[in-house]
Enzyme design. Structure first.
Site, mmCIF file in Angstrom:
data_model
loop_
_atom_site.group_PDB
_atom_site.id
_atom_site.type_symbol
_atom_site.label_atom_id
_atom_site.label_comp_id
_atom_site.label_asym_id
_atom_site.label_seq_id
_atom_site.Cartn_x
_atom_site.Cartn_y
_atom_site.Cartn_z
ATOM 1 N N GLY A 155 0.783 -1.238 0.000
ATOM 2 C CA GLY A 155 0.000 0.000 0.000
ATOM 3 C C GLY A 155 0.811 1.282 0.000
ATOM 4 N NE ARG B 243 -9.898 -12.533 -8.747
ATOM 5 C CZ ARG B 243 -10.029 -13.821 -8.993
ATOM 6 N NH1 ARG B 243 -8.993 -14.573 -9.259
ATOM 7 N NH2 ARG B 243 -11.224 -14.393 -8.972
ATOM 8 C CG HIS C 46 2.249 -1.387 -15.296
ATOM 9 N ND1 HIS C 46 1.975 -2.638 -14.783
ATOM 10 C CD2 HIS C 46 3.272 -1.548 -16.160
ATOM 11 C CE1 HIS C 46 2.795 -3.519 -15.337
ATOM 12 N NE2 HIS C 46 3.593 -2.891 -16.180
HETATM 13 C C1 GRF Z 1 3.473 -0.782 -7.548
HETATM 14 O O1 GRF Z 1 4.752 -0.966 -8.112
HETATM 15 C C2 GRF Z 1 2.442 -0.550 -8.627
HETATM 16 O O2 GRF Z 1 2.960 0.144 -9.729
HETATM 17 C C3 GRF Z 1 2.074 -1.949 -9.033
HETATM 18 O O3 GRF Z 1 2.070 -2.686 -7.836
HETATM 19 C C4 GRF Z 1 2.959 -2.064 -6.893
HETATM 20 C C5 GRF Z 1 2.165 -1.793 -5.674
HETATM 21 O O4 GRF Z 1 2.947 -1.296 -4.631
HETATM 22 N N1 GRF Z 1 0.811 -1.969 -9.736
HETATM 23 P P1 GRF Z 1 2.245 -0.655 -3.359
HETATM 24 O O5 GRF Z 1 1.326 -1.717 -2.773
HETATM 25 O O6 GRF Z 1 1.509 0.565 -3.793
HETATM 26 O O7 GRF Z 1 3.388 -0.348 -2.431
#
Ligand code: GRF
Length: 207
Positions: free
Chosen positions: A15, A93, A111
């Site tokens: 998070g 998911r 992403h």
């Molecule tokens: C991030 O690198 C985001 O780009 C990807 O999943 C990761 C999540 O990290 N979709 P976090 O849970 O926000 O620390």
């Protein structure tokens, strides 16, 4: 003063992007409110952070549910919070069309690559192994294909010769934490439209 627009944030893990959104709101860089944080995993560390912040949380477990059934359950969990935007922040998911259609052009994702390069899992390692010299992150609208919808904002970071996949990922993550709140702020507070695949902010157009 009218109430700030509501976000529902979907997470599966640590998070850190949720924290970045919350921090940007606290600092006034993002004029929004987080109406709820919803996870498919009860053990997501981001849920504990949300609870500490006094944010409403929900868990919608996926065990035993098809993607369609899980997406239906998620949609039912999200709808009562009446979000302007649903922000995916490490939500691991895939969503079924019944979910995406319930929030047309109102779901965003972050992403960790410069899409369309390296969609899917472990994007930072994919980029590292490929040997790119520049990588970064992409905020995009969510459609029914993985990491595919129209791009809202991208930030680039260098891939250095002495990087490991981990140091590159950390550099990308710091870019994510700046880019995601900035992109959400623009979507919420600037006029924009979609032309083909392009998200076009009217304020960015040349005269
Ligand atoms: C991030 O690198 C985001 O780009 C990807 O999943 C990761 C999540 O990290 N979709 P976090 O849970 O926000 O620390």
């Amino acid at each position: 003063m009218s109430e700030p627009p509501r976000l529902v944030v979907l997470i599966s893990g640590r998070g850190s992007n949720l924290r970045a959104l919350a921090e940007a709101i606290r600092q006034g860089r993002l004029r929004a409110t987080i109406a709820a944080v919803i996870s498919n995993r009860a053990d997501a560390a981001g849920l504990a952070f949300a609870a500490e912040q006094g944010l409403p949380t929900r868990v919608v477990p996926q065990a035993g549910l098809s993607r369609a059934a899980h997406s239906d359950a998620l949609r039912a969990a999200v709808l009562p919070f009446e979000p302007r935007l649903v922000c995916l922040a490490g939500f691991m998911r895939l969503l079924a069309p019944t979910f995406t259609q319930a929030f047309p052009n109102r779901i965003v994702n972050i992403h960790p690559s410069l899409l369309p390069a390296f969609p899917g899992l472990d994007a930072q390692r994919q980029a590292f192994d490929y040997g790119v010299k520049i990588s970064g992150c992409t905020v995009h609208l969510v459609d029914d294909e993985l990491d595919h919808g129209p791009i809202v904002m991208q930030s680039a970071v260098p891939a250095l010769d002495d990087d490991t996949a981990e140091t590159l990922a950390a550099r990308i993550l710091s870019a994510e934490h700046k880019t995601y709140p900035a992109a959400v702020e623009r979507l919420l507070h600037e006029p924009w439209g979609i032309e083909g695949r392009r998200v076009v902010f009217q304020s960015s157009q040349s005269a």
